[in-house]
Design an enzyme around this catalytic site. Sequence first.
Site, mmCIF file in Angstrom:
data_model
loop_
_atom_site.group_PDB
_atom_site.id
_atom_site.type_symbol
_atom_site.label_atom_id
_atom_site.label_comp_id
_atom_site.label_asym_id
_atom_site.label_seq_id
_atom_site.Cartn_x
_atom_site.Cartn_y
_atom_site.Cartn_z
ATOM 1 N NE ARG A 177 -21.707 -7.687 -36.883
ATOM 2 C CZ ARG A 177 -21.108 -8.163 -35.785
ATOM 3 N NH1 ARG A 177 -21.323 -9.416 -35.412
ATOM 4 N NH2 ARG A 177 -20.288 -7.394 -35.091
ATOM 5 C CG HIS A 208 -13.967 -9.543 -28.832
ATOM 6 N ND1 HIS A 208 -14.951 -8.728 -28.312
ATOM 7 C CD2 HIS A 208 -13.374 -10.138 -27.771
ATOM 8 C CE1 HIS A 208 -14.944 -8.839 -26.970
ATOM 9 N NE2 HIS A 208 -13.993 -9.678 -26.638
HETATM 10 C C1 BV8 Z 1 -13.814 -16.026 -22.518
HETATM 11 C C2 BV8 Z 1 -17.878 -11.500 -31.355
HETATM 12 C C3 BV8 Z 1 -12.404 -17.521 -21.382
HETATM 13 C C4 BV8 Z 1 -17.634 -10.768 -32.563
HETATM 14 C C5 BV8 Z 1 -18.028 -10.954 -29.053
HETATM 15 C C6 BV8 Z 1 -19.919 -18.957 -19.701
HETATM 16 C C7 BV8 Z 1 -19.152 -19.711 -20.590
HETATM 17 C C8 BV8 Z 1 -18.045 -19.162 -21.252
HETATM 18 C C9 BV8 Z 1 -17.730 -17.832 -21.055
HETATM 19 C C10 BV8 Z 1 -18.524 -17.105 -20.213
HETATM 20 C C11 BV8 Z 1 -19.608 -17.622 -19.524
HETATM 21 N N1 BV8 Z 1 -20.164 -16.644 -18.766
HETATM 22 C C12 BV8 Z 1 -19.481 -15.510 -18.948
HETATM 23 C C13 BV8 Z 1 -18.494 -15.781 -19.808
HETATM 24 C C14 BV8 Z 1 -17.533 -14.887 -20.297
HETATM 25 C C15 BV8 Z 1 -18.093 -14.356 -21.612
HETATM 26 C C16 BV8 Z 1 -18.922 -13.145 -21.271
HETATM 27 O O1 BV8 Z 1 -18.369 -12.141 -20.878
HETATM 28 N N2 BV8 Z 1 -20.242 -13.254 -21.399
HETATM 29 C C17 BV8 Z 1 -21.075 -12.120 -21.049
HETATM 30 C C18 BV8 Z 1 -22.224 -12.016 -22.020
HETATM 31 C C19 BV8 Z 1 -21.511 -12.285 -19.614
HETATM 32 N N3 BV8 Z 1 -16.923 -14.013 -22.382
HETATM 33 C C20 BV8 Z 1 -16.431 -14.884 -23.265
HETATM 34 O O2 BV8 Z 1 -16.946 -15.931 -23.590
HETATM 35 C C21 BV8 Z 1 -15.093 -14.467 -23.847
HETATM 36 N N4 BV8 Z 1 -14.180 -15.549 -23.719
HETATM 37 O O3 BV8 Z 1 -14.262 -15.622 -21.466
HETATM 38 O O4 BV8 Z 1 -12.874 -17.024 -22.620
HETATM 39 C C22 BV8 Z 1 -11.081 -16.926 -21.108
HETATM 40 C C23 BV8 Z 1 -10.955 -15.550 -20.931
HETATM 41 C C24 BV8 Z 1 -9.709 -15.032 -20.653
HETATM 42 C C25 BV8 Z 1 -8.632 -15.856 -20.577
HETATM 43 C C26 BV8 Z 1 -8.781 -17.223 -20.775
HETATM 44 C C27 BV8 Z 1 -10.021 -17.776 -21.032
HETATM 45 C C28 BV8 Z 1 -15.236 -14.133 -25.314
HETATM 46 C C29 BV8 Z 1 -16.004 -12.842 -25.455
HETATM 47 C C30 BV8 Z 1 -16.023 -12.408 -26.923
HETATM 48 C C31 BV8 Z 1 -17.379 -12.665 -27.466
HETATM 49 N N5 BV8 Z 1 -17.474 -12.100 -28.808
HETATM 50 N N6 BV8 Z 1 -18.175 -10.578 -30.275
HETATM 51 C C32 BV8 Z 1 -18.871 -10.087 -32.983
HETATM 52 O O5 BV8 Z 1 -19.835 -10.763 -33.387
HETATM 53 O O6 BV8 Z 1 -18.833 -8.857 -32.941
HETATM 54 S S1 BV8 Z 1 -18.506 -9.943 -27.782
HETATM 55 C C33 BV8 Z 1 -19.521 -8.652 -28.316
HETATM 56 O O7 BV8 Z 1 -19.737 -7.845 -27.147
HETATM 57 C C34 BV8 Z 1 -18.832 -7.745 -29.282
HETATM 58 O O8 BV8 Z 1 -17.542 -8.172 -29.641
HETATM 59 C C35 BV8 Z 1 -18.689 -6.454 -28.509
HETATM 60 O O9 BV8 Z 1 -17.522 -5.847 -28.788
HETATM 61 C C36 BV8 Z 1 -18.667 -6.953 -27.142
HETATM 62 C C37 BV8 Z 1 -18.857 -5.955 -26.064
HETATM 63 O O10 BV8 Z 1 -19.961 -5.122 -26.399
HETATM 64 P P1 BV8 Z 1 -19.697 -3.549 -26.429
HETATM 65 O O11 BV8 Z 1 -18.628 -3.281 -27.425
HETATM 66 O O12 BV8 Z 1 -19.495 -3.056 -25.062
HETATM 67 O O13 BV8 Z 1 -21.058 -3.023 -27.047
HETATM 68 P P2 BV8 Z 1 -22.415 -2.751 -26.251
HETATM 69 O O14 BV8 Z 1 -23.482 -2.605 -27.283
HETATM 70 O O15 BV8 Z 1 -22.576 -3.754 -25.166
HETATM 71 O O16 BV8 Z 1 -22.163 -1.332 -25.547
HETATM 72 C C38 BV8 Z 1 -21.990 -0.176 -26.347
HETATM 73 C C39 BV8 Z 1 -21.717 0.976 -25.400
HETATM 74 O O17 BV8 Z 1 -21.467 2.133 -26.187
HETATM 75 C C40 BV8 Z 1 -22.882 1.307 -24.485
HETATM 76 O O18 BV8 Z 1 -22.407 1.461 -23.168
HETATM 77 C C41 BV8 Z 1 -23.403 2.651 -25.027
HETATM 78 O O19 BV8 Z 1 -23.844 3.500 -23.978
HETATM 79 C C42 BV8 Z 1 -22.183 3.230 -25.664
HETATM 80 N N7 BV8 Z 1 -22.458 4.130 -26.783
HETATM 81 C C43 BV8 Z 1 -23.473 4.062 -27.679
HETATM 82 N N8 BV8 Z 1 -23.366 5.094 -28.551
HETATM 83 C C44 BV8 Z 1 -22.247 5.787 -28.215
HETATM 84 C C45 BV8 Z 1 -21.673 5.187 -27.084
HETATM 85 N N9 BV8 Z 1 -20.565 5.657 -26.485
HETATM 86 C C46 BV8 Z 1 -19.993 6.757 -27.045
HETATM 87 N N10 BV8 Z 1 -20.487 7.385 -28.126
HETATM 88 C C47 BV8 Z 1 -21.603 6.941 -28.726
HETATM 89 N N11 BV8 Z 1 -22.083 7.603 -29.798
#
Ligand code: BV8
Length: 241
Positions: A63, A115
């Site tokens: 990437r 992130h």
């Molecule tokens: C945390 C890394 C605690 C870099 C990423 C169990 C154990 C531990 C944690 C958890 C758990 N269960 C849940 C959690 C929380 C977890 C979480 O949310 N899991 C999810 C899967 C349920 N989160 C974490 O672990 C976070 N840390 O919770 O720590 C804490 C928190 C706060 C305070 C204290 C303690 C850490 C999360 C970070 C993970 N790292 N990335 C990399 O490799 O890139 S996340 C990954 O998903 C990317 O970073 C990305 O940015 C992120 C979100 O995805 P999106 O950006 O939304 O992309 P996606 O494809 O999903 O959507 C794209 C959208 O664009 C779509 O809607 C589409 O319609 C739209 N689109 C497409 N084309 C267009 C468009 N819109 C406009 N124009 C277009 N042309």
Amino acid sequence: MNINIDKQGTIVVLTGAGISRESGLDTFRCEGGIWSKVNLEDVATPEAFQRNPKLVQNFYNARRAQLTQEKPQPNAGHLALARLEQEWPGQVLIVTQNIDNLHEAAGSQNIIHMHGELLKIRCNHCEALMVWEDDVHVDTPCPHCGQSGGLRPHVVWFGEIPLQMEEIYHALEDADLFMSIGTSGNVYPAAGFVQAAKQNGFCHTVELNLDPTEGAVQFAETVYGPASQVVPAYVDALLKS
Ligand code: BV8
């Protein structure tokens, strides 16, 4: 779009992978997205890095190389946000979940990469944080401490705490406008920012996305279409309002 926010108001913009899609970078959860090609548990958790550092380094090397070799350009969506920061009298803060450098390339300055950043790495041994455009391998020695085996992408993996959370929540407390652009709202804590913004009692919230997300109902206003079209139009209306 009837926006009437104070011209000195604070605007907080959350962006996700969707804003970079028209610049040629894959999203995560769309058709053919990154998580459809590789399992996030295998490449985007600390456990994955412990288990198979080579696989994780190569996932980010590929990437990073895409950014440095294909040189994707910011699109009209990124450029509109940079114009908003320049021309809006109040504060504009971009909180991006993206690890690419396209907001910077568009000219935005007030950016939080919650992130992390693909073009930075850090050393687990000496904590040095450095700009890095090349591949990183398990045995690449740290330029600061000389030790090997400690270099990792400066990226927040699942289960790790996102960066600058205090500043983000502080900005949300003051926000008069919260814009969520190009994010599916699947990942926390970013997906909870719209609720945090609404807690201040006066923040207007808008989702600008290609199509409605599961969290769309939480927003006072929704605008759908490609970011390169809907974001410039929304910014024009804001600056004219
Ligand atoms: C945390 C890394 C605690 C870099 C990423 C169990 C154990 C531990 C944690 C958890 C758990 N269960 C849940 C959690 C929380 C977890 C979480 O949310 N899991 C999810 C899967 C349920 N989160 C974490 O672990 C976070 N840390 O919770 O720590 C804490 C928190 C706060 C305070 C204290 C303690 C850490 C999360 C970070 C993970 N790292 N990335 C990399 O490799 O890139 S996340 C990954 O998903 C990317 O970073 C990305 O940015 C992120 C979100 O995805 P999106 O950006 O939304 O992309 P996606 O494809 O999903 O959507 C794209 C959208 O664009 C779509 O809607 C589409 O319609 C739209 N689109 C497409 N084309 C267009 C468009 N819109 C406009 N124009 C277009 N042309």
